[in-house]
Design an enzyme around this catalytic site. Structure first.
Site, PDB file in Angstrom:
ATOM      1  N   LYS A 126      -0.062  12.770  13.417  1.00 54.42           N
ATOM      2  CA  LYS A 126       0.665  13.042  12.165  1.00 54.42           C
ATOM      3  C   LYS A 126       1.460  11.800  11.789  1.00 54.42           C
ATOM      4  O   LYS A 126       1.826  11.014  12.657  1.00 54.42           O
ATOM      5  CB  LYS A 126       1.640  14.212  12.359  1.00 54.42           C
ATOM      6  CG  LYS A 126       2.116  14.855  11.070  1.00 54.42           C
ATOM      7  CD  LYS A 126       1.103  15.849  10.557  1.00 54.42           C
ATOM      8  CE  LYS A 126       1.461  16.434   9.225  1.00 54.42           C
ATOM      9  NZ  LYS A 126       0.600  17.591   8.905  1.00 54.42           N
ATOM     10  N   ASP A 166      -0.260  15.848   3.109  1.00 59.34           N
ATOM     11  CA  ASP A 166       0.690  16.861   3.589  1.00 59.34           C
ATOM     12  C   ASP A 166       1.736  16.933   2.479  1.00 59.34           C
ATOM     13  O   ASP A 166       1.467  16.487   1.343  1.00 59.34           O
ATOM     14  CB  ASP A 166       1.296  16.463   4.948  1.00 59.34           C
ATOM     15  CG  ASP A 166       2.047  17.628   5.611  1.00 59.34           C
ATOM     16  OD1 ASP A 166       1.387  18.522   6.166  1.00 59.34           O
ATOM     17  OD2 ASP A 166       3.294  17.675   5.545  1.00 59.34           O
TER      18      ASP A 166
HETATM   19  P1  NDP Z   1       3.181  20.034  -1.385  1.00 65.87           P
HETATM   20  O1  NDP Z   1       3.961  18.783  -1.388  1.00 65.87           O
HETATM   21  O2  NDP Z   1       1.969  20.134  -2.230  1.00 65.87           O
HETATM   22  O3  NDP Z   1       4.112  21.276  -1.722  1.00 65.87           O
HETATM   23  C1  NDP Z   1       5.225  21.566  -0.954  1.00 65.87           C
HETATM   24  C2  NDP Z   1       5.945  22.761  -1.540  1.00 65.87           C
HETATM   25  O4  NDP Z   1       6.968  23.183  -0.655  1.00 65.87           O
HETATM   26  C3  NDP Z   1       6.617  22.442  -2.859  1.00 65.87           C
HETATM   27  O5  NDP Z   1       6.677  23.612  -3.648  1.00 65.87           O
HETATM   28  C4  NDP Z   1       8.020  22.014  -2.390  1.00 65.87           C
HETATM   29  O6  NDP Z   1       9.015  22.169  -3.389  1.00 65.87           O
HETATM   30  C5  NDP Z   1       8.256  22.976  -1.264  1.00 65.87           C
HETATM   31  N1  NDP Z   1       9.147  22.347  -0.273  1.00 65.87           N
HETATM   32  C6  NDP Z   1       8.927  21.215   0.423  1.00 65.87           C
HETATM   33  N2  NDP Z   1       9.966  20.904   1.196  1.00 65.87           N
HETATM   34  C7  NDP Z   1      10.883  21.873   0.981  1.00 65.87           C
HETATM   35  C8  NDP Z   1      12.167  22.124   1.493  1.00 65.87           C
HETATM   36  N3  NDP Z   1      12.724  21.313   2.406  1.00 65.87           N
HETATM   37  N4  NDP Z   1      12.806  23.239   1.044  1.00 65.87           N
HETATM   38  C9  NDP Z   1      12.228  24.064   0.127  1.00 65.87           C
HETATM   39  N5  NDP Z   1      11.006  23.870  -0.394  1.00 65.87           N
HETATM   40  C10 NDP Z   1      10.347  22.801   0.026  1.00 65.87           C
HETATM   41  O7  NDP Z   1       2.803  20.270   0.163  1.00 65.87           O
HETATM   42  P2  NDP Z   1       1.656  21.201   0.769  1.00 65.87           P
HETATM   43  O8  NDP Z   1       1.450  22.413  -0.065  1.00 65.87           O
HETATM   44  O9  NDP Z   1       0.510  20.331   1.091  1.00 65.87           O
HETATM   45  O10 NDP Z   1       2.318  21.602   2.167  1.00 65.87           O
HETATM   46  C11 NDP Z   1       3.101  22.789   2.337  1.00 65.87           C
HETATM   47  C12 NDP Z   1       3.146  23.152   3.808  1.00 65.87           C
HETATM   48  O11 NDP Z   1       1.816  23.369   4.301  1.00 65.87           O
HETATM   49  C13 NDP Z   1       3.742  22.101   4.750  1.00 65.87           C
HETATM   50  O12 NDP Z   1       4.374  22.740   5.818  1.00 65.87           O
HETATM   51  C14 NDP Z   1       2.505  21.370   5.259  1.00 65.87           C
HETATM   52  O13 NDP Z   1       2.748  20.731   6.491  1.00 65.87           O
HETATM   53  C15 NDP Z   1       1.556  22.545   5.422  1.00 65.87           C
HETATM   54  N6  NDP Z   1       0.133  22.248   5.463  1.00 65.87           N
HETATM   55  C16 NDP Z   1      -0.477  21.534   4.478  1.00 65.87           C
HETATM   56  C17 NDP Z   1      -1.838  21.300   4.522  1.00 65.87           C
HETATM   57  C18 NDP Z   1      -2.560  20.594   3.447  1.00 65.87           C
HETATM   58  O14 NDP Z   1      -3.788  20.511   3.540  1.00 65.87           O
HETATM   59  N7  NDP Z   1      -1.912  20.104   2.409  1.00 65.87           N
HETATM   60  C19 NDP Z   1      -2.635  21.777   5.663  1.00 65.87           C
HETATM   61  C20 NDP Z   1      -1.910  22.584   6.594  1.00 65.87           C
HETATM   62  C21 NDP Z   1      -0.581  22.793   6.495  1.00 65.87           C
HETATM   63  P3  NDP Z   1       9.548  20.871  -4.148  1.00 65.87           P
HETATM   64  O15 NDP Z   1       8.396  20.410  -5.003  1.00 65.87           O
HETATM   65  O16 NDP Z   1      10.712  21.331  -4.922  1.00 65.87           O
HETATM   66  O17 NDP Z   1       9.896  19.875  -3.083  1.00 65.87           O
HETATM   67  O1  2IT Z   2      -0.930  20.112   8.604  1.00 68.00           O
HETATM   68  C1  2IT Z   2      -2.128  19.870   8.370  1.00 68.00           C
HETATM   69  O2  2IT Z   2      -3.029  20.394   9.028  1.00 68.00           O
HETATM   70  C2  2IT Z   2      -2.449  18.963   7.261  1.00 68.00           C
HETATM   71  N1  2IT Z   2      -1.536  18.512   6.580  1.00 68.00           N
HETATM   72  C3  2IT Z   2      -3.864  18.593   6.983  1.00 68.00           C
HETATM   73  C4  2IT Z   2      -4.333  17.515   7.925  1.00 68.00           C
HETATM   74  C5  2IT Z   2      -5.692  16.929   7.614  1.00 68.00           C
HETATM   75  O3  2IT Z   2      -6.044  15.983   8.339  1.00 68.00           O
HETATM   76  O4  2IT Z   2      -6.377  17.386   6.700  1.00 68.00           O
END
Ligand code: NDP
Ligand code: 2IT
Length: 444
Positions: A126, A166
């Site tokens: 990561k 992420d």
């Molecule tokens: P994005 O940046 O697309 O969206 C994040 C969302 O979460 C936004 O709505 C953001 O609001 C909110 N957010 C982020 N930080 C905070 C905080 N500290 N407090 C409150 N709200 C918060 O990220 P993703 O959708 O990609 O990721 C979301 C989660 O999923 C994370 O935990 C990530 O690690 C996990 N994840 C993502 C994957 C992926 O493929 N993208 C795969 C697996 C897991 P705001 O815009 O206001 O900051």
């Molecule tokens: O938390 C996660 O699994 C991710 N942000 C996606 C990682 C990836 O390599 O697609």
């Protein structure tokens, strides 16, 4: 003192001020107790757990970049290459002001077991930076991404370490990083996933985490005598995971009534309008107030509150530790059936325990959100064979992977006498494959 407790104490002592990392290690080690105790002497002799909780390599570097006014900024950046026993390091890059080494280590540690659960050959890693893309111009984001990659390129590659998106890292950032990698290294290879479709990206990668979350949730409900159709759902977050979780939940006949961001949340009793949400978040990069302004049925509330709404299913899809004990109590009081983690470690340990004690079906993130990284691995396969698969092909592989993950964690939980405890099941199932590979490869 048991080996598990000794190693946990060592982790806390050697990694001070990293509470998220401690939390992730505690959850995993507690789950593994049953397995470790069967073989405690051999594992202790091989320092198996010490090796598991210590990253193979940790890179810390500075990222200087110039803003639109000519001001220079310096950000801290990280890449933790945690474990390569079953494949090249694989895991996303988080760009958020809260990022520090402990957060990247918790995410990298989780990624080891998640990637193992996918059944695909990917190790755990990561990275990220405390850079905040919010409010920056495209040129500023490009300046940061290019400077970041100017250093990171030395340590990654299609067969060594393959980063992805992420929080804060989406298609725009991946594009800038890919361009800079290609320019510096002079090779066109699948060094990043989540790429645009015109330059090696995979169909369905954008949707994969959210869709995968729903495929696993659907299977978990089905195997416990419930149908997802007709259920009411609370989603938190409104980013990549939340948007496509909402879309797939609706396709499966459920009604999603909430989304949130870091400033507030939406209650929309008629069901979230996904097209409008995408326009607000993916195109305009605006706040949820914009969604409420364009949707008469929606109420906007400042602050936190999605878990106070009466729903059947809760899908935390924002960030770590966003669902606390009092939230779990509110959900249980409102009759929630299932909680499935779209985000990484969104539920605190106390909240998880409370949900499990109260008979709520609980799918931990390392299983429930594994569809994103699984589809990244499918993107790597397509890049290697220089072909692209159809949306349907990728989506159906994704669904197969998620259904499999559910059954693997379900079977592991049953085998170790913890039927229905998918936290224990996922940790054990993920661990066994990694340990087998580590043991076979000797002391490295
Ligand atoms: P994005 O940046 O697309 O969206 C994040 C969302 O979460 C936004 O709505 C953001 O609001 C909110 N957010 C982020 N930080 C905070 C905080 N500290 N407090 C409150 N709200 C918060 O990220 P993703 O959708 O990609 O990721 C979301 C989660 O999923 C994370 O935990 C990530 O690690 C996990 N994840 C993502 C994957 C992926 O493929 N993208 C795969 C697996 C897991 P705001 O815009 O206001 O900051
Ligand atoms: O938390 C996660 O699994 C991710 N942000 C996606 C990682 C990836 O390599 O697609």
């Amino acid at each position: 003192m048991s080996y598990v407790d000794e190693v946990f104490d060592m982790v806390v002592e050697k990694n001070p001020a990293q509470p998220e990392f401690h939390q992730a290690v505690k959850e995993v080690l507690d789950s593994l107790r049953i397995v470790i105790e069967e073989n405690e002497e051999a594992y202790r002799k091989d320092a198996l757990l010490e090796r598991l909780v210590t990253p193979e390599r940790q890179l810390l570097f500075r990222v200087p970049w110039v803003d639109d006014k000519g001001q220079v900024h310096v950000n801290n950046a990280f890449r933790v290459q945690f474990n390569s026993a079953i494949g090249p390091y694989k895991g996303g890059l988080r760009l958020h002001p809260s990022v520090n080494l402990g957060i990247i280590k918790f995410l990298g540690f989780e990624q080891i077991f998640k990637n193992s659960l996918t059944g695909l050959p990917i190790g755990g890693g990561k990275g990220g930076s405390d850079f905040d893309p919010k409010g920056k111009s495209d040129r500023e984001v490009m300046a940061f991404c290019q400077s970041f990659m100017t250093e990171l390129n030395k340590y990654i590659g299609a067969d060594t370490d393959v980063p992805a998106g992420d929080i804060g890292t989406g298609a725009r950032e991946i594009g800038y990083m890919f361009g800079q990698y290609k320019r510096i290294r002079g090779v066109y290879e699948g060094v990043l996933t989540g790429k645009g479709l015109s330059y090696g990206g995979s169909l369905a990668r954008t949707e994969a985490t959210g869709y995968g979350l729903l495929y696993l949730t659907e299977e978990m409900l089905k195997c416990n005598g419930h149908d997802i159709a007709g259920k009411t759902v609370a989603v938190s977050g409104s980013g990549n995971v939340a948007i496509y979780a909402t879309q797939k939940a609706q396709q499966l006949g459920a009604k999603v009534v909430t989304v949130s961001d870091s400033t507030g949340w939406i209650y929309d009793p008629e069901g979230i309008d996904v097209a409008l949400l995408k326009e607000v978040k993916e195109v305009k990069r605006a706040r949820l107030t914009e969604y409420a302004a364009n949707r008469p049925s929606a109420e906007y509330h400042e602050g936190k509150g999605v878990w106070t709404v009466k729903v059947d299913i809760a899908l935390p899809c924002a960030t770590q530790n966003e669902l606390h004990l009092e939230d779990a109590k509110a959900l249980v009081a409102n009759g929630v059936i299932a909680v499935a983690e779209g985000a990484n470690m969104p539920t605190t340990l106390e909240a998880t325990e409370y949900l499990l004690e109260n008979g709520v079906l609980f799918a931990p993130g390392k299983a429930a959100n594994a569809g994103g990284v699984a589809t990244s691995a499918l993107e790597m396969s397509q890049n290697s064979e220089r072909l692209s698969w159809t949306f349907e092909e990728v989506d159906s592989k994704l669904k197969g992977i998620m259904v499999n993950i559910f059954h693997n964690m379900d079977d592991a939980a049953k085998k170790y006498g913890k039927e229905g405890n998918y936290v224990v099941g996922a940790n054990i199932a993920g661990f066994l494959k990694v340990v087998d590979a580590m043991t076979a490869q000797g002391i490295v």
